[in-house]
Design an enzyme around this catalytic site. Sequence first.
Site, mmCIF file in Angstrom:
data_model
loop_
_atom_site.group_PDB
_atom_site.id
_atom_site.type_symbol
_atom_site.label_atom_id
_atom_site.label_comp_id
_atom_site.label_asym_id
_atom_site.label_seq_id
_atom_site.Cartn_x
_atom_site.Cartn_y
_atom_site.Cartn_z
ATOM 1 C CE LYS A 186 -3.653 2.576 0.056
ATOM 2 N NZ LYS A 186 -4.737 2.553 1.041
ATOM 3 C CE LYS A 254 -3.071 6.885 7.631
ATOM 4 N NZ LYS A 254 -4.264 6.033 7.795
#
Length: 302
Positions: A186, A254
């Site tokens: 990811k 993030k």
Amino acid sequence: MTTPTTIDKEIPGFSGSVALIGTGPMGAPIARNILAAQVPLTLWNRTPEKARAIGGGTVVASPAAAASEVVLTVLPDLPQVAALLPGEDGLLKGWKTAGIEHPILVIHGTVSPVAVAEFADDCLRNWGVTVVDAPLSGGTIGAEEGRLSIMVGGPPEVVERLTPLFGLYSSTAVHFGQTGAGSTVKACNQIVVAATVTALAEAMALASTAGLDLEKVQTVLAGGLANSEVLRQKGRRWIDQDFEGGGSAKNQLKDLNFIAEIAAARGINLPLATCLQSAFEEMTATGDGDMDHTGIYRTILA
């Protein structure tokens, strides 16, 4: 406490009770796709109205009441998942009460690969809970259309069991290794997403300052090598100057912080990711962190 319902519609290769925790922009369409397959689903959300708005499933009052053989979590980060476990209303108590000895906890949010691997080790050692990291790509449109891409990390036999369930809301689910591997993939995905969003925002900013019609510019881009899923899903945002909702800039930051963590751990320099991290730090510092990440356009033009 409501007892989770056992699946009575057969999914080839899968059986067991299923719950979903976190019925936000991604979790809600995932839940609807599972329910559309006539699979009983237990739902919990911190704001119950959002779970009830799905219009199906069994909405319960606590994580403990959602304790099922498989619990899917669609939450922003690992601390929110960890907070589900302890206490009288927590999953651990719920699993014990329900007599579920080997539960599976699936993390669909984007989390630190390092932290989730440690979390998985702790959960298995202390409570017999198998943690699978399975971050998603495809955005809310992909979730609604049931064509998400899922990057999976976890024990092979557990992932094999989950794959038919994943198929209800994804078009691609690939197993990459033990828990933490999915989140590493990811991170790779998010480098490309952040770079593409920022490149398109720069292109739109340049076209705008030149007085060009952004819709026509996007038509040309979509017809050539510059086309992308980001352009397809997000292009109207630049045309309409609508940056509310969607995948937030603070979540993009993030992800980029996780990428920096992984790169440092592996001793690799990622110059583009570093530039992107700085750009989204600037965007969030100006108060635009809750906007869709396409709002980096505003930062570029500031």
